[in-house]
Scaffold this motif. Structure first.
Motif, PDB file in Angstrom:
ATOM      1  N   PHE A 153       0.852  -1.194   0.000  1.00 19.76           N
ATOM      2  CA  PHE A 153       0.000   0.000   0.000  1.00 19.76           C
ATOM      3  C   PHE A 153       0.882   1.236   0.000  1.00 19.76           C
ATOM      4  N   SER A 154       0.423   2.272  -0.666  1.00 18.98           N
ATOM      5  CA  SER A 154       1.240   3.471  -0.871  1.00 18.98           C
ATOM      6  C   SER A 154       0.760   4.665  -0.061  1.00 18.98           C
ATOM      7  N   SER A 155      -0.230   4.476   0.784  1.00 19.17           N
ATOM      8  CA  SER A 155      -0.693   5.576   1.625  1.00 19.17           C
ATOM      9  C   SER A 155      -1.352   5.006   2.868  1.00 19.17           C
ATOM     10  N   VAL A 156      -1.263   5.780   3.943  1.00 12.44           N
ATOM     11  CA  VAL A 156      -1.912   5.410   5.198  1.00 12.44           C
ATOM     12  C   VAL A 156      -2.766   6.614   5.610  1.00 12.44           C
ATOM     13  N   PRO A 157      -4.061   6.596   5.285  1.00 17.82           N
ATOM     14  CA  PRO A 157      -4.925   7.729   5.634  1.00 17.82           C
ATOM     15  C   PRO A 157      -4.951   7.981   7.131  1.00 17.82           C
ATOM     16  N   CYS A 158      -5.179   9.218   7.483  1.00 18.12           N
ATOM     17  CA  CYS A 158      -5.168   9.594   8.893  1.00 18.12           C
ATOM     18  C   CYS A 158      -6.207   8.823   9.695  1.00 18.12           C
ATOM     19  N   TYR A 218       4.288   8.104   7.976  1.00 18.56           N
ATOM     20  CA  TYR A 218       4.068   9.228   8.896  1.00 18.56           C
ATOM     21  C   TYR A 218       3.697  10.482   8.106  1.00 18.56           C
ATOM     22  N   ASN A 219       2.471  10.915   8.332  1.00 15.75           N
ATOM     23  CA  ASN A 219       1.955  12.130   7.693  1.00 15.75           C
ATOM     24  C   ASN A 219       1.921  13.237   8.743  1.00 15.75           C
ATOM     25  N   LYS A 220       2.741  14.255   8.571  1.00 16.23           N
ATOM     26  CA  LYS A 220       2.844  15.313   9.576  1.00 16.23           C
ATOM     27  C   LYS A 220       1.552  16.111   9.726  1.00 16.23           C
ATOM     28  N   ASP A 264      11.266  10.638  12.552  1.00 13.15           N
ATOM     29  CA  ASP A 264       9.860  10.579  12.149  1.00 13.15           C
ATOM     30  C   ASP A 264       9.138   9.432  12.834  1.00 13.15           C
ATOM     31  N   LEU A 265       9.816   8.310  12.967  1.00 18.12           N
ATOM     32  CA  LEU A 265       9.185   7.166  13.619  1.00 18.12           C
ATOM     33  C   LEU A 265       8.850   7.475  15.073  1.00 18.12           C
TER      34      LEU A 265
END
Length: 863
Positions: free
Chosen positions: A362-367, A392-394, A420-421
């Protein structure tokens, strides 16, 4: 874990015959590799796998065999004689051949056979007759053959010990109710059935008689989707551990409205597996809705081809999957990452305890995904090529998310930033275990400011690229830290002082060049340092680790030194620290003569290793050498020789300063007479008249007459000895005891060095025993024992012969330099004779100067 679970699924389909292959032989059990098969395990096992055999080479095999592997060959027939010589046979592997026929008596002499694998052959019918005699059979794999039906003969009812059974093949078009009646009284562990991809029929009740724990279906219901109703009904009220469907829809996606999973609610099982096949939102939704009301707690979707249905409509009313409660949900190798939110939401993850998403990419992790996973205790998203910005989406607010997460597995991705982690994970308040292995973490640039949750106890980060600067970005609350294979060459010791709870530290496979002596880790109990680059290790290396009990430090380029030997001996003797990989992994790398020598066989000498013993021996040796030197000095009177040599040097120096060096080719005197004061009368009355008062007189030098007044005695002695052609020593007991005679003898020896003493004449006035002479007269002793000397006779009649001998030794008198230059004048207005009288009894080597005028003595000066 994933490979292990996949193999369990394969077992259900009868395709796991390879796991029952005989184990490879060890060198200790090997017997023979000659002939068509490899015989090992002391003649109990034969490996004939992949030898391109078209017949069973039974004549070349020992009768003691209990296991034979003939898989992956070209066998066509199993005859009655092939295995009749092996009464002890228990395991027979014949999978992946081209067997079309098995003789009825093929296994007649193998009553102990327990495992038989004939998977993936060309049998046209189930070999019921050959199996009749195998009453001890426990595992039978015979699927993937060319049967056209799956009906079992009544003889199968006698196989009461059977636990694993797989049958069927690509030509079996369906199942009938009576196909498995012989199995109704047999309690199986695993049953797998394979049918054609184009299932034509399924009679209700076909599986009712099956009693098993693990049930596997390899059949596609593309043409008969309603068959699933009857299959599930046949399994109703049975207690199963695993149900697996392989290729449930192989060619088409299910587009019907009928709920084909309706009877799933009556299934009592622990795990449900969908292996391969095509799924869309509708089919997945049907399965999940029915799972909500079943006792099944483990669902796995693996190798699934997922696609969205063109008829699926999002009503916007929210997800219908709200009550799915599972202990484990595995999503592995899914072709489309949209499966994660197949109904455009992540609600179905809400009550999952252990969620594993691998190889979904998967290429994205929605909030909102993090908030939906509120019940997840273990989240495994390894093997997904995740990068920092995907995970991690800031812009997301992670506060309060994942409130129950205990274990987070992010291994085998493409993460680079510890910073970031930590920003993401610091919100997971209960997190205890974090796996970051096989990433690209650890650079100093991406490890500046890290704040972790205070509950992390296990930090797994092997196979990364950690620099020593990245240590300050690690959580200090951990009790388990794995930094193996992270390309580290040094450690940051300040981190270990802060990590006060650290009990297990793994640093294997790095490039650590030395072990710091001030390495403090008060709670550390287990330490792994094997496979690094340090060569020195000592007791001081771990003295600040009081709790250390297990150490693995092999496979390092050790320098075999006393320090290493002492560490090993003390560690083994005391037993407080256990070297877990000792002794096989400990070898010498330096010095070169000990290369690859086991350290356990390296025994340096005690003298080389005990510094105290070395000091004692050194001090004792030095003392003995000094004592011997002092003794030698005493015996050979070396101080006297040293003093005399010093006197020569001083005299030479003074002569050089006064420019008194003369022509070395001429002499002032024919001979220099050396004698003791006690022998002066004999010299004046006997020696001088006989040599000076004759027709051809000799010019002689005696100290009483010829020494220069006012000059140093040593200078006079040396100058006159060197100015004389010969040196005559008048030897007597008084001579030996005279200090000045000793000097004269020594100076004469120095002058005669290298000339074999040809200019030295010894006149023994009275008998002397050479052995009674002091040690400093070693040269005189040698001359008395090897050189002819003149002895003064006491009888008067013998004395003329003595004088003749002395003149002969002195040679014919020639004109001296003094006579040539008329140095000494005897015709002055007043003639004087100068006499220097030495007083050997005086401790100060002075002398008196006496002026003689004719026969009147006047003392002019006395020093």
């Amino acid at each position: 874990m994933i490979c292990e679970l996949i193999s369990v699924g394969a077992l259900l389909l009868g395709a796991v015959s390879s796991q029952f292959s005989p184990a490879p032989s060890s060198p200790s059990t090997f017997i023979s590799d000659e002939g068509p098969c490899r015989i090992y395990n002391f003649g109990l096992s034969a490996d004939c796998q992949g030898r391109q055999l078209d017949f069973v080479p039974w004549r070349q095999l020992p009768v003691t065999l209990e296991s034979i592997d003939l898989s992956y060959n070209g066998l066509h027939v199993v005859s009655a004689a092939d295995f009749q010589n092996f009464p002890q046979l228990r395991i027979l592997l014949l999978q992946f051949n081209n067997i079309t026929h098995i003789a009825n008596e093929a296994f007649k002499n193998n009553p102990l056979l327990e495992h038989l694998n004939i998977f993936n052959n060309s049998l046209h019918e189930i070999p019921a007759s050959p199996l009749t005699s195998l009453l001890n059979l426990k595992e039978l794999f015979m699927s993937n053959n060319l049967y056209r039906h799956a009906t079992l003969a009544d003889s199968f009812s006698k196989l009461v010990r059977l636990k694993v059974l797989s049958l069927g093949g690509p030509l079996v078009m369906g199942l009938k109710k009576n196909d498995f009646q012989p199995l109704k009284n047999i309690q199986l562990q695993t049953f797998a059935i394979k049918c054609s991809s184009n299932l034509s029929y399924y009679e209700p009740g076909s599986l009712e008689v099956i009693h098993t724990k693990q049930m596997g279906f390899d059949m596609a219901i593309d043409q008969r989707p309603n068959a699933l109703h009857h299959m599930l009904r046949d399994l109703a009220n049975k207690t199963l551990s695993v149900i697996q469907f392989r290729n449930l829809f192989e060619f088409t996606y299910y587009m019907g409205d009928e709920d084909i999973f309706l009877n799933l609610k009556d299934i009592i099982a622990s795990q449900l597996i969908f292996h391969r096949g095509k799924f869309n939102e509708n089919l997945l939704k049907m399965a999940l809705l029915n799972l909500q009301v079943t006792p099944i707690k483990w669902l796995r979707l693996q190798y699934i081809d997922f696609a969205r249905s063109p008829t699926f409509v999002d009503s916007g009313a929210g997800s219908s999957i709200t009550e799915l409660s599972l202990d484990n949900l595995d999503l592995w190798y899914i072709s489309n990452p949209d499966v994660l939110r197949f109904d455009w939401r992540f609600t179905w993850f809400k009550r999952i305890k252990q969620l594993s998403i691998q190889y979904v990419y998967f290429s994205s992790v929605p909030c909102d995904s993090w908030a939906e996973m509120e019940g997840v205790e273990l989240l495994d998203v390894s093997n997904n090529r995740l990068s920092d910005d995907v995970l991690y989406n800031k812009r997301c607010n992670y506060k309060g998310s994942m409130p129950n997460l205990l274990t987070f597995n992010l291994s085998t991705n493409e993460l680079t930033s510890l910073e970031d982690l930590s920003s993401l994970i610091k919100q997971f308040r209960k997190l205890e275990v974090l796996d970051l292995s096989n990433n690209k973490l650890g650079s100093a640039k991406e490890s500046r400011h890290c704040v972790w949750t205070q509950n992390i106890t296990r930090f797994i980060a092997h196979h990364n690229y950690f620099s020593s600067e990245a240590f300050h970005c690690l959580p200090t609350t951990v009790s388990y830290l794995d930094l193996s294979d992270c390309n580290m060459d040094q450690l940051d010791l300040t981190y270990f002082k802060k990590a006060t709870n650290l009990k297990m530290l793994l640093l294997s496979g790095n490039k650590i060049k030395f072990i710091p002596s001030k390495w403090e880790s008060p709670s550390l109990q287990i330490l792994a340092l094997d496979g690094n680059s340090f060569g020195l290790i000592s007791k001081a290396s771990f003295q600040h680790m009081p709790q250390l009990s297990q150490l693995r430090a092999g496979n390092n380029p050790y320098h075999c030194t006393c320090e290493l030997h002492a560490f090993v001996q003390d560690t083994i003797a005391i037993g407080k620290v256990n070297l877990t990989d000792w002794p096989l992994n400990y070898r010498c790398y330096h010095p070169e003569p000990f290369l690859n020598t086991f350290i356990s066989k390296y025994f340096p000498g005690k003298v080389a290793c005990d510094i105290r013993l070395v000091i004692i021996i050194s001090v004792a040796t030095t003392a003995i050498v000094i004592l011997i030197f002092v003794l030698i000095c005493y015996i050979f009177d070396l101080p006297w020789y040293t003093k005399a040599t010093y006197q020569i040097i001083q005299a030479k120096y003074r002569a050089h300063k006064e420019n008194l060096a003369g022509d070395v080719g001429n002499f002032n005197y024919h001979a220099f007479i050396s004698y003791s004061h006690s022998d002066a009368d004999w010299v004046r009355d006997q020696l001088l008249p006989c040599l000076e008062n004759n027709k051809n007189p000799y010019r002689l030098c005696i100290h009483e007459r010829d020494f220069m007044p006012g000059k140093w005695i040593i200078d006079n002695i040396i100058e006159n000895i060197e100015s004389s052609r010969k040196v005559i020593f008048v030897l007597s007991r008084h001579f030996v005891n005279s200090e000045w005679c000793n000097y004269e003898l020594y100076f004469a020896q120095q002058r005669a060095m290298g000339k074999t003493f040809s200019d030295v004449i010894l006149v023994v006035k009275e008998p002397i025993d050479p052995s009674s002479l002091p040690s400093k007269y070693c040269k005189l002793k040698k001359m008395l024992s090897t050189k002819t000397y003149l002895e003064w006779p006491q009888q008067v009649n013998q004395q003329p012969f003595f004088w003749a001998q002395l003149r002969s030794v002195l040679g014919k008198p020639t004109m001296t330099r003094e006579e040539t230059n008329s140095i000494r004048s005897r015709n002055t207005s007043e003639q004087f004779s100068v006499v220097e009288e030495r007083i050997p009894e005086s401790p100060v080597y002075g002398y008196c100067t006496v002026v003689v005028k004719f026969d009147t003595l006047n003392f002019l000066n006395c020093e």
